[in-house]
Design a protein around this motif. Structure first.
Motif, PDB file in Angstrom:
ATOM      1  N   LEU A 151       0.834  -1.196   0.000  1.00  0.00           N
ATOM      2  CA  LEU A 151       0.000   0.000   0.000  1.00  0.00           C
ATOM      3  C   LEU A 151       0.871   1.250   0.000  1.00  0.00           C
ATOM      4  N   PHE A 152       1.934   1.252   0.805  1.00  0.00           N
ATOM      5  CA  PHE A 152       2.828   2.395   0.888  1.00  0.00           C
ATOM      6  C   PHE A 152       3.448   2.697  -0.472  1.00  0.00           C
ATOM      7  N   TYR A 153       3.926   1.664  -1.160  1.00  0.00           N
ATOM      8  CA  TYR A 153       4.530   1.840  -2.475  1.00  0.00           C
ATOM      9  C   TYR A 153       3.517   2.410  -3.457  1.00  0.00           C
ATOM     10  N   LYS A 154       2.303   1.862  -3.463  1.00  0.00           N
ATOM     11  CA  LYS A 154       1.256   2.351  -4.365  1.00  0.00           C
ATOM     12  C   LYS A 154       0.956   3.810  -4.092  1.00  0.00           C
ATOM     13  N   TYR A 155       0.917   4.162  -2.804  1.00  0.00           N
ATOM     14  CA  TYR A 155       0.592   5.539  -2.442  1.00  0.00           C
ATOM     15  C   TYR A 155       1.692   6.508  -2.880  1.00  0.00           C
TER      16      TYR A 155
ATOM     17  N   THR B 297      -0.910   8.031   8.560  1.00  0.00           N
ATOM     18  CA  THR B 297       0.177   8.344   7.642  1.00  0.00           C
ATOM     19  C   THR B 297       0.404   9.843   7.555  1.00  0.00           C
ATOM     20  N   ALA B 298       1.653  10.196   7.315  1.00  0.00           N
ATOM     21  CA  ALA B 298       2.047  11.585   7.110  1.00  0.00           C
ATOM     22  C   ALA B 298       2.904  11.605   5.846  1.00  0.00           C
ATOM     23  N   TYR B 299       2.269  11.752   4.705  1.00  0.00           N
ATOM     24  CA  TYR B 299       2.978  11.732   3.420  1.00  0.00           C
ATOM     25  C   TYR B 299       3.003  13.109   2.764  1.00  0.00           C
ATOM     26  N   SER B 300       2.178  14.037   3.206  1.00  0.00           N
ATOM     27  CA  SER B 300       2.220  15.389   2.637  1.00  0.00           C
ATOM     28  C   SER B 300       3.192  16.242   3.457  1.00  0.00           C
ATOM     29  N   PHE B 301       3.616  17.355   2.888  1.00  0.00           N
ATOM     30  CA  PHE B 301       4.556  18.230   3.587  1.00  0.00           C
ATOM     31  C   PHE B 301       4.020  18.634   4.956  1.00  0.00           C
ATOM     32  N   TRP B 302       2.788  19.107   5.021  1.00  0.00           N
ATOM     33  CA  TRP B 302       2.240  19.615   6.285  1.00  0.00           C
ATOM     34  C   TRP B 302       2.031  18.517   7.314  1.00  0.00           C
ATOM     35  N   ARG B 303       1.599  17.338   6.892  1.00  0.00           N
ATOM     36  CA  ARG B 303       1.424  16.223   7.834  1.00  0.00           C
ATOM     37  C   ARG B 303       2.795  15.779   8.368  1.00  0.00           C
ATOM     38  N   ARG B 304       3.815  15.757   7.515  1.00  0.00           N
ATOM     39  CA  ARG B 304       5.161  15.396   7.978  1.00  0.00           C
ATOM     40  C   ARG B 304       5.686  16.464   8.933  1.00  0.00           C
ATOM     41  N   PHE B 305       5.472  17.727   8.590  1.00  0.00           N
ATOM     42  CA  PHE B 305       5.948  18.829   9.420  1.00  0.00           C
ATOM     43  C   PHE B 305       5.306  18.779  10.802  1.00  0.00           C
TER      44      PHE B 305
ATOM     45  N   SER C  33      -1.331   2.299  18.324  1.00  0.00           N
ATOM     46  CA  SER C  33      -1.308   3.230  17.199  1.00  0.00           C
ATOM     47  C   SER C  33       0.133   3.517  16.805  1.00  0.00           C
ATOM     48  N   ALA C  34       0.281   4.133  15.642  1.00  0.00           N
ATOM     49  CA  ALA C  34       1.603   4.500  15.144  1.00  0.00           C
ATOM     50  C   ALA C  34       1.425   5.589  14.098  1.00  0.00           C
ATOM     51  N   LEU C  35       2.518   6.247  13.759  1.00  0.00           N
ATOM     52  CA  LEU C  35       2.518   7.268  12.712  1.00  0.00           C
ATOM     53  C   LEU C  35       3.644   6.940  11.745  1.00  0.00           C
ATOM     54  N   HIS C  36       3.284   6.762  10.467  1.00  0.00           N
ATOM     55  CA  HIS C  36       4.286   6.506   9.428  1.00  0.00           C
ATOM     56  C   HIS C  36       4.558   7.817   8.702  1.00  0.00           C
ATOM     57  N   ILE C  37       5.820   8.236   8.679  1.00  0.00           N
ATOM     58  CA  ILE C  37       6.221   9.486   8.044  1.00  0.00           C
ATOM     59  C   ILE C  37       7.166   9.159   6.893  1.00  0.00           C
TER      60      ILE C  37
ATOM     61  N   ILE D  18       8.540   4.981  11.408  1.00  0.00           N
ATOM     62  CA  ILE D  18       7.260   4.696  12.049  1.00  0.00           C
ATOM     63  C   ILE D  18       7.440   5.013  13.521  1.00  0.00           C
ATOM     64  N   GLU D  19       6.625   5.924  14.029  1.00  0.00           N
ATOM     65  CA  GLU D  19       6.707   6.340  15.426  1.00  0.00           C
ATOM     66  C   GLU D  19       5.612   5.631  16.226  1.00  0.00           C
ATOM     67  N   PHE D  20       6.012   5.100  17.388  1.00  0.00           N
ATOM     68  CA  PHE D  20       5.115   4.380  18.287  1.00  0.00           C
ATOM     69  C   PHE D  20       5.144   5.045  19.657  1.00  0.00           C
TER      70      PHE D  20
END
Length: 153
Positions: free
Chosen positions: A3-7, A50-58, A71-75, A124-126
């Protein structure tokens, strides 16, 4: 193909019907998936944002009060991190472009800079302690799976 690769390889990330086909979006547009260890089939986390956009990553986890267990956050892309303006410690898995674990960091306190690992492409942050009980090791490959899918199908 994960899914990550496709995204990440979808050039119009937010608007593409192809993207929407593979992802579950929350009300604020965040993609929510589960994380699976491809080597063992074990589910690592069931609520991965997920945080794949600039603002979500920031923004990441800055100024959040806590992070729920499970839960977790993938950046991505994100070869390294910091915990400035965070209110809690975190555990981190560092992945290369093939979603293989290249580094692990536990209990990174607020106001610190994380390590850099060769080949690191995303993190990935936990919540602290979130990876202590998991059977993940450097070299394991992870997969991001839409919650509606059955793994391996």
């Amino acid at each position: 193909m994960s899914l990550f690769y496709k995204y990440l390889h979808n050039k119009t990330h937010q608007e593409s019907p192809k993207h929407q086909k593979y992802c579950v979006k929350s009300a604020d547009g965040v993609v929510i998936v589960k994380l699976v260890n491809k080597n063992t089939g074990d589910v690592i986390a069931t609520n991965v944002q997920t945080a794949y956009s600039f603002w979500r990553r920031f923004r990441g986890l800055m100024l959040k009060e806590n992070m729920p267990e499970g839960s977790a956050l993938h950046i991505a892309p994100c070869p390294s991190i910091h915990t400035f303006f965070m209110k809690f410690s975190i555990d981190i898995l560092y992945l290369n472009k093939e979603n293989e674990i290249v580094g692990v960091e536990k209990e990174l306190a607020p106001g610190k800079i994380g390590k850099r690992f060769a080949g690191g492409y995303s993190v990935i942050e936990f919540p602290t302690g979130g990876i202590c009980d998991l059977a993940v090791h450097i070299g394991d490959t992870l997969d991001f799976v839409d919650e509606g899918w059955e793994y391996g199908s």
